[in-house]
Enzyme design. Structure first.
Site, short mmCIF file in Angstrom:
data_model
loop_
_atom_site.label_atom_id
_atom_site.label_comp_id
_atom_site.label_asym_id
_atom_site.label_seq_id
_atom_site.Cartn_x
_atom_site.Cartn_y
_atom_site.Cartn_z
N HIS A 185 34.20 -66.65 -65.89
CA HIS A 185 33.79 -68.05 -65.73
C HIS A 185 33.28 -68.65 -67.04
O HIS A 185 33.29 -69.86 -67.21
CB HIS A 185 32.73 -68.18 -64.62
CG HIS A 185 33.33 -68.12 -63.24
ND1 HIS A 185 32.86 -68.85 -62.18
CD2 HIS A 185 34.41 -67.44 -62.77
CE1 HIS A 185 33.59 -68.60 -61.10
NE2 HIS A 185 34.53 -67.74 -61.43
N HIS A 219 39.55 -58.32 -58.37
CA HIS A 219 39.09 -58.41 -56.98
C HIS A 219 39.18 -57.07 -56.26
O HIS A 219 39.10 -57.01 -55.04
CB HIS A 219 39.88 -59.51 -56.25
CG HIS A 219 39.54 -60.89 -56.72
ND1 HIS A 219 40.20 -62.02 -56.32
CD2 HIS A 219 38.58 -61.32 -57.60
CE1 HIS A 219 39.66 -63.09 -56.90
NE2 HIS A 219 38.69 -62.69 -57.70
N ASN A 260 30.69 -72.10 -58.91
CA ASN A 260 29.54 -71.31 -59.37
C ASN A 260 28.34 -71.39 -58.44
O ASN A 260 27.59 -70.41 -58.28
CB ASN A 260 29.10 -71.79 -60.76
CG ASN A 260 30.11 -71.44 -61.84
OD1 ASN A 260 30.96 -70.55 -61.64
ND2 ASN A 260 30.07 -72.12 -62.97
N ARG A 308 32.69 -61.21 -63.50
CA ARG A 308 32.99 -62.60 -63.11
C ARG A 308 32.30 -63.60 -64.05
O ARG A 308 32.86 -64.65 -64.36
CB ARG A 308 32.54 -62.83 -61.66
CG ARG A 308 33.01 -64.16 -61.12
CD ARG A 308 32.93 -64.19 -59.60
NE ARG A 308 33.49 -65.40 -59.05
CZ ARG A 308 32.81 -66.27 -58.31
NH1 ARG A 308 31.55 -66.06 -58.04
NH2 ARG A 308 33.42 -67.35 -57.84
N ASP A 341 40.07 -49.79 -58.90
CA ASP A 341 41.34 -49.08 -58.75
C ASP A 341 42.43 -50.10 -58.42
O ASP A 341 42.20 -51.31 -58.50
CB ASP A 341 41.21 -48.00 -57.66
CG ASP A 341 40.70 -48.58 -56.34
OD1 ASP A 341 40.83 -49.81 -56.13
OD2 ASP A 341 40.17 -47.82 -55.51
C1 HEM Z 1 43.24 -67.11 -59.35
C2 HEM Z 1 42.10 -66.97 -59.92
C3 HEM Z 1 40.83 -66.64 -59.21
C4 HEM Z 1 40.28 -67.20 -58.09
C5 HEM Z 1 40.81 -68.34 -57.27
C6 HEM Z 1 39.06 -66.48 -57.83
C7 HEM Z 1 38.20 -66.76 -56.79
C8 HEM Z 1 37.11 -65.99 -56.46
C9 HEM Z 1 36.24 -66.23 -55.33
C10 HEM Z 1 36.38 -67.38 -54.36
C11 HEM Z 1 35.33 -65.24 -55.29
C12 HEM Z 1 34.20 -65.07 -54.27
C13 HEM Z 1 33.04 -65.96 -54.67
C14 HEM Z 1 32.11 -66.25 -53.51
O1 HEM Z 1 32.52 -66.15 -52.37
O2 HEM Z 1 30.95 -66.60 -53.77
C15 HEM Z 1 35.58 -64.37 -56.40
C16 HEM Z 1 34.86 -63.24 -56.69
C17 HEM Z 1 35.08 -62.47 -57.80
N1 HEM Z 1 35.98 -62.72 -58.81
FE1 HEM Z 1 37.47 -64.07 -58.76
N2 HEM Z 1 38.90 -65.50 -58.76
C18 HEM Z 1 39.96 -65.57 -59.63
C19 HEM Z 1 40.16 -64.78 -60.74
C20 HEM Z 1 39.28 -63.85 -61.20
C21 HEM Z 1 39.35 -63.21 -62.48
C22 HEM Z 1 40.41 -63.51 -63.53
C23 HEM Z 1 38.30 -62.35 -62.56
C24 HEM Z 1 37.87 -61.43 -63.69
C25 HEM Z 1 38.52 -61.28 -64.81
C26 HEM Z 1 37.59 -62.43 -61.31
C27 HEM Z 1 36.51 -61.66 -60.95
C28 HEM Z 1 35.84 -61.75 -59.75
C29 HEM Z 1 34.84 -60.79 -59.31
C30 HEM Z 1 34.44 -59.51 -60.03
C31 HEM Z 1 34.35 -61.25 -58.09
C32 HEM Z 1 33.23 -60.64 -57.25
C33 HEM Z 1 31.90 -61.22 -57.72
C34 HEM Z 1 30.69 -60.75 -56.95
O3 HEM Z 1 30.74 -59.81 -56.17
O4 HEM Z 1 29.62 -61.34 -57.18
N3 HEM Z 1 38.19 -63.37 -60.52
N4 HEM Z 1 36.67 -64.85 -57.11
#
Ligand code: HEM
Length: 361
Positions: free
Chosen positions: A100, A227, A128, A96, A287
């Site tokens: 970002h 995700h 963030n 992530r 997966d």
């Molecule tokens: C439509 C685009 C996206 C949206 C709206 C989005 C939104 C989010 C949100 C809301 C979370 C949870 C954060 C929290 O609750 O604190 C999250 C977690 C995460 N996102 Fe996304 N995301 C998007 C695209 C992506 C992309 C493109 C990647 C990687 C290439 C990604 C990787 C991750 C990962 C790995 C997590 C888990 C992080 C953790 O456990 O600390 N996301 N995302």
């Protein structure tokens, strides 16, 4: 081997300025057969033409560190291996962070900069704050790299290599990471607030954001497969679980049990920071189960479920079905999209920071 943005199939005007995603956007809307969105399309294209110059040059290479720091990749892998064994969430954190980073000014390590008296960083941006983690892990890896090859490996490259290793270490695909990025001397809290996608955004907004970065609809759907690992806070999925979750899911016993579990850890008006896995079936494995859940209407974030349930999501829902049925196609498209995302560069160039949290004095 050099990978240039030209290879990303981004349409350009006669002046060479990219009209990023213009054709894609038109295709997306045509396939969506929706005239309602024509006004929005014009708006989005105007926005893209204005904001597209940030991705001019990419002269990254697979061999950049071969002579400059031959052990760079090994050092990152070793530290990531240790960190992910210790806590698999570290894989999600690193992946992530790279995302970002790349979506704000390009992949230039700007996300890692701390606030100083002269510069406010991106860490307090809406998406963030209280959410992005992994900065200590980055510091640890950077210390090792500086010990071996001082002033050589950029923080932006550390994130790109670390994200690839993160995916691989939890069962995902391998890809070669083009390197040679520079770290920015600037940050932009404003851009972080506008350019990082939010979970309550609809499909049209999400697609236009990705197209604006030179990433296609297919890239977006594949990248969202990230995700399949990691956690989300209650505040980011509350509207979904007290909103249309019941309508999108099949309302069978499994869905009902899953929804009750989510609601018990995420009440309607408190416990904003309670965590739930983004993929409840296999939260620590990279997966394609994420897509299976979205197919069943059980996506945790509204933005995840939009891929399949949006009324204009013809192309995206087809891709969800493809990835749910075939993990290898998902892995291939995901790897390709990660390289594309990693190629979003900051044309202003920069330096190799000694400490990822601060620009060199
Ligand atoms: C439509 C685009 C996206 C949206 C709206 C989005 C939104 C989010 C949100 C809301 C979370 C949870 C954060 C929290 O609750 O604190 C999250 C977690 C995460 N996102 Fe996304 N995301 C998007 C695209 C992506 C992309 C493109 C990647 C990687 C290439 C990604 C990787 C991750 C990962 C790995 C997590 C888990 C992080 C953790 O456990 O600390 N996301 N995302």
């Amino acid at each position: 081997m050099y990978i240039k943005l030209d290879k990303l199939n981004i349409p350009r005007s006669k002046t060479g300025k990219e009209l990023i995603g213009t054709r894609e956007m038109a295709a997306f809307f045509t396939s969506s057969r929706s005239c309602v969105y024509l006004g929005m399309l014009i708006c989005v294209l105007g926005y893209q033409a204005a904001s597209s110059s940030a991705q001019d040059v990419s002269s990254l290479s697979l061999s950049y560190y071969d002579k400059r720091c031959p052990t760079a990749q090994q050092i990152v892998r070793k530290e990531m291996d240790c960190a992910v064994r210790n806590n698999p969430r570290n894989a999600a954190a690193m992946l992530r962070l790279h995302f970002h980073d790349c979506f704000v000014q390009g992949c230039d390590g700007s996300v890692l900069l701390d606030d100083t008296v002269t510069q406010v960083g991106e860490k307090t941006a809406y998406q963030n704050l209280n959410s992005l983690i992994g900065f200590d892990l980055v510091d640890r890896i950077k210390n090792q790299l500086e010990g071996e090859c001082p002033g050589v490996v950029s923080c932006a490259d550390l994130l790109a290599i670390g994200a690839r290793d993160a995916v691989l270490l939890v069962g995902g695909p391998y890809w070669d990471v083009p390197v040679g990025r520079k770290d920015s001397k600037t940050v932009s809290l404003d851009l972080a607030n506008t350019d990082l996608p939010a979970p309550n955004q609809n499909l049209v907004t999400l697609v236009s954001n990705f197209l604006g970065k030179g990433l296609s609809v297919q890239d977006m759907v594949a990248l969202l497969g990230s995700h399949t690992i990691g956690l989300a806070r209650c505040v980011n999925f509350r509207d979904r679980i007290y909103g249309d979750f019941e309508i999108t899911s099949h309302n069978d016993l499994t869905s009902q049990a899953y929804l009750s579990k989510l609601q018990s850890s995420c009440p309607e008006s408190s416990h904003d920071n309670n965590l739930s896995p983004l993929d409840y079936v296999s939260p620590n494995v990279f997966d394609n189960v994420f897509y299976e859940s979205v197919l069943k209407g059980q996506g945790l974030l509204n933005s995840d479920q939009e891929l399949y349930s949006s009324l204009v999501g013809f192309e995206t829902s087809d891709l969800v079905k493809t990835y749910a049925a075939d993990p290898l196609i998902f892995f291939q498209h995901f790897s390709d999209a990660m390289v594309k995302m990693g190629n979003i560069t900051n044309p202003e160039g920069g330096e190799v920071r000694k400490n990822c949290r601060f620009i060199n004095s």
